[in-house]
Design a protein around this motif. Sequence first.
Motif, PDB file in Angstrom:
ATOM      1  N   SER A 275     -23.375  30.692 -28.379  1.00 26.44           N
ATOM      2  CA  SER A 275     -22.920  32.052 -28.103  1.00 26.44           C
ATOM      3  C   SER A 275     -22.021  32.121 -26.879  1.00 26.44           C
ATOM      4  N   MET A 276     -22.327  31.348 -25.836  1.00 27.60           N
ATOM      5  CA  MET A 276     -21.446  31.381 -24.665  1.00 27.60           C
ATOM      6  C   MET A 276     -20.123  30.683 -24.971  1.00 27.60           C
ATOM      7  N   ASN A 277     -20.147  29.701 -25.877  1.00 29.79           N
ATOM      8  CA  ASN A 277     -18.888  29.098 -26.305  1.00 29.79           C
ATOM      9  C   ASN A 277     -18.050  30.091 -27.105  1.00 29.79           C
ATOM     10  N   LEU A 278     -18.695  30.935 -27.889  1.00 32.25           N
ATOM     11  CA  LEU A 278     -17.972  31.988 -28.596  1.00 32.25           C
ATOM     12  C   LEU A 278     -17.290  32.920 -27.597  1.00 32.25           C
ATOM     13  N   GLU A 279     -18.013  33.331 -26.563  1.00 33.38           N
ATOM     14  CA  GLU A 279     -17.402  34.186 -25.541  1.00 33.38           C
ATOM     15  C   GLU A 279     -16.278  33.449 -24.824  1.00 33.38           C
ATOM     16  N   GLY A 280     -16.442  32.163 -24.562  1.00 30.90           N
ATOM     17  CA  GLY A 280     -15.368  31.395 -23.950  1.00 30.90           C
ATOM     18  C   GLY A 280     -14.109  31.403 -24.792  1.00 30.90           C
ATOM     19  N   THR A 281     -14.274  31.333 -26.122  1.00 33.21           N
ATOM     20  CA  THR A 281     -13.122  31.390 -27.020  1.00 33.21           C
ATOM     21  C   THR A 281     -12.438  32.751 -26.955  1.00 33.21           C
ATOM     22  N   VAL A 282     -13.232  33.823 -26.897  1.00 34.65           N
ATOM     23  CA  VAL A 282     -12.665  35.166 -26.802  1.00 34.65           C
ATOM     24  C   VAL A 282     -11.846  35.310 -25.520  1.00 34.65           C
ATOM     25  N   VAL A 283     -12.399  34.840 -24.398  1.00 35.82           N
ATOM     26  CA  VAL A 283     -11.681  34.913 -23.121  1.00 35.82           C
ATOM     27  C   VAL A 283     -10.419  34.066 -23.175  1.00 35.82           C
ATOM     28  N   GLU A 284     -10.535  32.862 -23.723  1.00 40.30           N
ATOM     29  CA  GLU A 284      -9.390  31.964 -23.813  1.00 40.30           C
ATOM     30  C   GLU A 284      -8.258  32.591 -24.621  1.00 40.30           C
ATOM     31  N   GLN A 285      -8.591  33.192 -25.742  1.00 43.94           N
ATOM     32  CA  GLN A 285      -7.556  33.827 -26.561  1.00 43.94           C
ATOM     33  C   GLN A 285      -6.967  35.046 -25.874  1.00 43.94           C
ATOM     34  N   SER A 286      -7.788  35.774 -25.123  1.00 42.68           N
ATOM     35  CA  SER A 286      -7.286  36.943 -24.407  1.00 42.68           C
ATOM     36  C   SER A 286      -6.300  36.541 -23.308  1.00 42.68           C
ATOM     37  N   LEU A 287      -6.564  35.411 -22.662  1.00 39.79           N
ATOM     38  CA  LEU A 287      -5.674  34.919 -21.602  1.00 39.79           C
ATOM     39  C   LEU A 287      -4.483  34.147 -22.160  1.00 39.79           C
ATOM     40  N   ARG A 288      -4.589  33.721 -23.429  1.00 40.64           N
ATOM     41  CA  ARG A 288      -3.551  32.893 -24.057  1.00 40.64           C
ATOM     42  C   ARG A 288      -3.302  31.618 -23.249  1.00 40.64           C
ATOM     43  N   ARG A 289      -4.387  31.059 -22.741  1.00 42.90           N
ATOM     44  CA  ARG A 289      -4.343  29.799 -21.994  1.00 42.90           C
ATOM     45  C   ARG A 289      -5.535  28.945 -22.420  1.00 42.90           C
ATOM     46  N   ALA A 290      -5.330  27.636 -22.443  1.00 44.77           N
ATOM     47  CA  ALA A 290      -6.403  26.711 -22.838  1.00 44.77           C
ATOM     48  C   ALA A 290      -7.312  26.446 -21.645  1.00 44.77           C
ATOM     49  N   ILE A 291      -8.302  27.316 -21.460  1.00 43.23           N
ATOM     50  CA  ILE A 291      -9.192  27.176 -20.301  1.00 43.23           C
ATOM     51  C   ILE A 291     -10.613  26.781 -20.701  1.00 43.23           C
ATOM     52  N   MET A 292     -10.846  26.461 -21.970  1.00 44.12           N
ATOM     53  CA  MET A 292     -12.196  26.061 -22.374  1.00 44.12           C
ATOM     54  C   MET A 292     -12.740  24.888 -21.552  1.00 44.12           C
ATOM     55  N   PRO A 293     -11.921  23.876 -21.182  1.00 39.73           N
ATOM     56  CA  PRO A 293     -12.469  22.806 -20.338  1.00 39.73           C
ATOM     57  C   PRO A 293     -13.052  23.309 -19.026  1.00 39.73           C
ATOM     58  N   TRP A 294     -12.529  24.402 -18.484  1.00 39.89           N
ATOM     59  CA  TRP A 294     -13.098  24.950 -17.256  1.00 39.89           C
ATOM     60  C   TRP A 294     -14.551  25.360 -17.473  1.00 39.89           C
ATOM     61  N   PHE A 295     -14.818  25.991 -18.614  1.00 39.32           N
ATOM     62  CA  PHE A 295     -16.186  26.443 -18.871  1.00 39.32           C
ATOM     63  C   PHE A 295     -17.141  25.253 -18.997  1.00 39.32           C
ATOM     64  N   HIS A 296     -16.684  24.210 -19.681  1.00 39.32           N
ATOM     65  CA  HIS A 296     -17.538  23.034 -19.816  1.00 39.32           C
ATOM     66  C   HIS A 296     -17.687  22.293 -18.487  1.00 39.32           C
ATOM     67  N   ALA A 297     -16.639  22.328 -17.669  1.00 37.40           N
ATOM     68  CA  ALA A 297     -16.765  21.763 -16.325  1.00 37.40           C
ATOM     69  C   ALA A 297     -17.751  22.578 -15.485  1.00 37.40           C
ATOM     70  N   ALA A 298     -17.775  23.906 -15.700  1.00 39.36           N
ATOM     71  CA  ALA A 298     -18.744  24.743 -14.990  1.00 39.36           C
ATOM     72  C   ALA A 298     -20.163  24.372 -15.392  1.00 39.36           C
ATOM     73  N   PHE A 299     -20.365  24.112 -16.689  1.00 45.53           N
ATOM     74  CA  PHE A 299     -21.692  23.651 -17.139  1.00 45.53           C
ATOM     75  C   PHE A 299     -22.060  22.343 -16.441  1.00 45.53           C
ATOM     76  N   SER A 300     -21.109  21.401 -16.428  1.00 43.25           N
ATOM     77  CA  SER A 300     -21.383  20.114 -15.782  1.00 43.25           C
ATOM     78  C   SER A 300     -21.630  20.297 -14.292  1.00 43.25           C
ATOM     79  N   GLY A 301     -20.836  21.184 -13.667  1.00 44.83           N
ATOM     80  CA  GLY A 301     -21.049  21.456 -12.247  1.00 44.83           C
ATOM     81  C   GLY A 301     -22.432  22.030 -11.990  1.00 44.83           C
ATOM     82  N   GLY A 302     -22.886  22.898 -12.908  1.00 45.48           N
ATOM     83  CA  GLY A 302     -24.241  23.432 -12.774  1.00 45.48           C
ATOM     84  C   GLY A 302     -25.291  22.349 -12.882  1.00 45.48           C
ATOM     85  N   THR A 303     -25.045  21.360 -13.759  1.00 44.22           N
ATOM     86  CA  THR A 303     -26.010  20.260 -13.865  1.00 44.22           C
ATOM     87  C   THR A 303     -26.033  19.429 -12.584  1.00 44.22           C
TER      88      THR A 303
END
Length: 398
Positions: free
Chosen positions: A125-153
């Motif tokens: 579900s959070m990946n779905l929201e990441g896709t919505v944000v990415e499309q709204s910005l028209r920029r490929a920022i999905m790696p940022w979200f996954h980096a945030a997950f890794s940073g949290g770990t």
Amino acid sequence: MTAAQAIDRRVAPARNATLAVFAVSGFGMASWMARVPDVREQLQLTPGLLGLLLLAISAGSLVGLPLAGRLAHRFGAAGAVRLGGSVSLVGLAVSALTTQFMGSMWWVMPGLLLFGLGMGVWDVSMNLEGTVVEQSLRRAIMPWFHAAFSGGTVIGALVGAGLVWLRVPLVPHLLSVAALGLVTVWWGTGVFLPAFDESTSDGVASGQPQRSAWLEPRTLLIGLVVLAAAFAEGTANDWMAVAFVDGHGLDKALGVVALAVFLSFMTAGRILGTGLLDRFGRVAVLRVLFIAAIVGCALVVFGNTALAFVGCAIWGVGASLGFPVGMSAAADDLARAPARLSVVSTVGYTAFLAGPPLLGFMGDHYGVLRALLVVGAVSVLALLVVPAARPLDRSDLP
């Protein structure tokens, strides 16, 4: 104010909230992983029984992952993240309490099953929201979200190492993590953007593409690449700390530090790796990374303590991009992407189900440290099938 400006003002808070939700998800997972040696000690588990206990998380996730799409369709990404996050974090708290006060793995397993079930729904579900944000910005920022997950770990592992060193009991640690996670999830989802409408998901729901994708050799080979990457990552998450404690004779806090080193370098690989992919292409980068995973695994198993920590870093880089690159490769043909992503995800997540018990049973016979060599063997297999991730020629697309 124009409509475009109004949308832009909503996107930035949604982006930041999504980053926070990804980060706290990783923080919660790493917090549990940091206490695995303590759980094993309190419950007096052999490696095999510990693997069986960890299997509950994987089993729960594999139930939650296919449910997530329906839940997000019905409640939206925000509602599904709230539901998944709440179930997962309550499961984390229950696992801590039953470990401390019940003293039996059979009491702990239901909490871990809830932890994994909620995490599966939360993740999709959070990946779905990441896709919505990415499309709204028209920029490929999905790696940022996954980096945030890794940073949290990474932060979760470091905090966990500090609390283990200070001998803070497991219950106050994990209950605090659950409370922080719940606050973050409910705050963050309050500013999420609306997810896709029903017309967007009609193609995904079609049965015919999903059936035929299982017969496509390239899709199945990409699934093996993703499985190998998930196995390299999941094995380190579950067993790195235990292997350093048992195999190298280190204190439990230093075992958690080894896990933090792995997670830190995996995060760096995800942040920096996109540029390498653009420059050198998928196949070349994946070949180098799987070789790095093999080398890092060998250093962890056969090296002295200093070399083993270096091996953690190399292993982390090696495990960083296989999963996301495999997903990208499966989606090269957008018309076939839903069916192929479904197949690749199913194959890949098998590693999280099979990995814990496999390593646990091998650990019973050969020791946990030696059992990690399976990661190197699986990475060798991945090297053989990496060419399947090469981008499709335009002539191959409809």
